[in-house]
Design a protein around this motif. Structure first.
Motif, PDB file in Angstrom:
ATOM      1  N   ARG A 267      -7.288  -0.050   1.136  1.00 39.94           N
ATOM      2  CA  ARG A 267      -7.755  -1.218   1.880  1.00 39.94           C
ATOM      3  C   ARG A 267      -9.153  -1.641   1.410  1.00 39.94           C
TER       4      ARG A 267
ATOM      5  N   ASP B   9      -2.263  -4.948   3.847  1.00 39.18           N
ATOM      6  CA  ASP B   9      -3.239  -3.883   4.079  1.00 39.18           C
ATOM      7  C   ASP B   9      -3.823  -3.909   5.485  1.00 39.18           C
ATOM      8  N   TYR B  10      -3.959  -5.091   6.075  1.00 39.12           N
ATOM      9  CA  TYR B  10      -4.630  -5.207   7.368  1.00 39.12           C
ATOM     10  C   TYR B  10      -3.697  -5.639   8.508  1.00 39.12           C
TER      11      TYR B  10
ATOM     12  N   THR C  57     -10.210  -5.173  -0.636  1.00 40.36           N
ATOM     13  CA  THR C  57     -11.294  -6.036  -0.155  1.00 40.36           C
ATOM     14  C   THR C  57     -12.339  -6.264  -1.236  1.00 40.36           C
TER      15      THR C  57
ATOM     16  N   SER D  18       0.815  -1.210   0.000  1.00 36.91           N
ATOM     17  CA  SER D  18       0.000   0.000   0.000  1.00 36.91           C
ATOM     18  C   SER D  18       0.845   1.255   0.000  1.00 36.91           C
TER      19      SER D  18
END
Length: 432
Positions: free
Chosen positions: A214, A296-297, A218, A6
């Motif tokens: 993000r 991302d998470y 998803t 990212s």
């Protein structure tokens, strides 16, 4: 989009967690990295691995395209979708494999902004088109097997479906093409073996906010991986249940020899091949999607992000690209018509097949059985010989063809030429 963290890869190390540059003296915050990310043995291993799958992808998928386009009896609805899969895999091999290899070997981005956008867009569109095509194949098989009395999809309708598939793939990847850009990190430089320094450029998705990237990841994961493959699993489960019920009532081997039993086994072989293609796609792309979601998470630290970018992403990319190279192997292993088409492709220059003549060619069965001339019923099959997709495939209607020595003649093919190796011009009657 399917492989970039990212934040700008490699250029993100001197930045703080919120992505802003340090406010201290710039000279005190300079970061120097090696020009090459790996040692010579590791780099050589990556190069050999990527070159192998590149050659396999080019040769295998080109053979698939040649086989389907050259042979009129191969132009069925299912094979048209398989042709679309091969085209998307060729695009991955041409536009993504070499660029991704170089990007994984060098610390910065060595190409221009156009290449950055094109590589991400083509890879994303190819993956999207592949998974949408797998869904279309599953739906077509579902209609033919679970609901056999409904109107069959024609080749023309399949071509329209393919156009819609690529349009949807372009639509869903547009945000990535817009945000992908090449930027220079003012505080990060590359140093080569001769101690020369180079500015560091990075190809990454420049979203206005971290949360937008993000959300987009998803959405991609759910729309071009999770939901389509869940739908494929449900449809193939219904197909397997239908085929199991169709073969269940067989009694004492009598029912198994009927045309219905043979048709059921043909469909089962085709479905088995398509299930393997879908399963291999799922397993090949799962590591890369897992890494994208982790980046991302996962809130990784800078050393962890560096480790993932340098080692995990190249391996995950290789496995995802390997899927594009393995599909032709799966076709050749499970489908005799593709095997014959691949063999004919290598002999095409020396022994070209000429369609349209009215001669017949037969081959001898070594056992010497069935010496007398006989007739056998030939019906449309699911995977190459006369298609159940409709008359547009160019195949003959079901009827009776002459049988000699246990083999059915293919009408419209010339016999073996002098000096040419035997061509597979006949089909064993007991395999129909």
């Amino acid at each position: 989009v399917l492989g970039k963290p990212s934040q700008p890869p490699n250029a993100s190390w001197p930045r703080s967690q919120n992505g802003s540059s340090a406010e201290a003296d710039p000279a005190a915050n300079l970061t120097f990295s090696s020009y090459y990310q790996h040692s010579s043995p590791v780099a050589a291993m990556f190069i050999v691995a990527y070159v192998l799958i590149f050659l396999l992808c080019m040769v295998g998928n080109a053979l698939v395209c040649f086989t389907v386009l050259k042979n009129r009896h191969m132009r069925t609805v299912t094979n048209v979708f398989i042709l679309n899969l091969a085209v998307s895999d060729l695009l991955v091999g041409i536009f993504c494999m070499p660029i991704t290899l170089v990007d994984n070997l060098i610390t910065g981005w060595p190409f221009d902004n156009t290449t950055c956008k094109m590589s991400g867009l083509v890879q994303g569109m190819s993956v999207s088109a592949s998974v949408f095509t797998l869904v279309a194949i599953a739906m077509e098989r579902f209609r033919c097997i679970v609901h056999p009395f409904r109107e069959k999809l024609t080749v023309q309708q399949a071509l329209v479906t393919i156009v819609v598939i690529w349009a949807l793939a372009l639509l869903i990847m547009c945000p990535s093409a817009v945000t992908l850009t090449v930027t220079r990190d003012e505080h990060h430089f590359m140093v080569d073996a001769h101690n020369r320094t180079y500015p560091l450029y990075s190809c990454w998705e420049a979203w206005p906010a971290q949360g937008m990237r993000r959300v987009y990841t998803t959405v991609l994961f759910s729309h071009i991986y999770l939901a389509p493959l869940a739908l494929i699993v449900v449809m193939y489960a219904c197909i397997a249940r239908k085929l199991f019920k169709a073969s269940g009532p067989a009694r004492a081997g009598e029912e198994a020899t009927t045309e219905g039993g043979r048709a059921s086994r043909r469909r089962a072989r085709v479905v088995h091949m398509l299930v393997m293609v879908a399963l291999f796609f799922t397993l090949s792309w799962l590591p890369l999607w897992a890494l994208l979601l982790l980046v991302d998470y996962g809130q990784l630290s800078e050393p962890q992000l560096h480790l993932v970018t340098v080692y995990a992403f190249p391996l995950a990319h290789w496995l995802a690209f390997f899927n594009s190279s393995a599909n032709p192997v799966i076709y050749g292993y499970f489908n005799e018509n593709f095997r014959r088409g691949f063999q004919a492709a290598f002999r095409a220059q020396l022994c070209p097949l000429q369609w349209g003549s009215h001669k017949e060619a037969y081959s001898e069965r070594p056992s010497g059985l069935l010496r007398r001339r006989a007739l056998t019923d030939v019906h449309r099959s699911d995977s190459g010989l006369p298609s159940e997709s409709g008359p547009s495939s160019g195949a003959r209607r079901p009827g009776r063809l002459p049988l000699r020595n246990g083999r059915v003649a293919h009408h419209g093919l010339t016999p073996e030429r002098p000096g040419c190796s035997p061509m597979p011009l006949t089909t064993p009657a007991w395999d129909l």
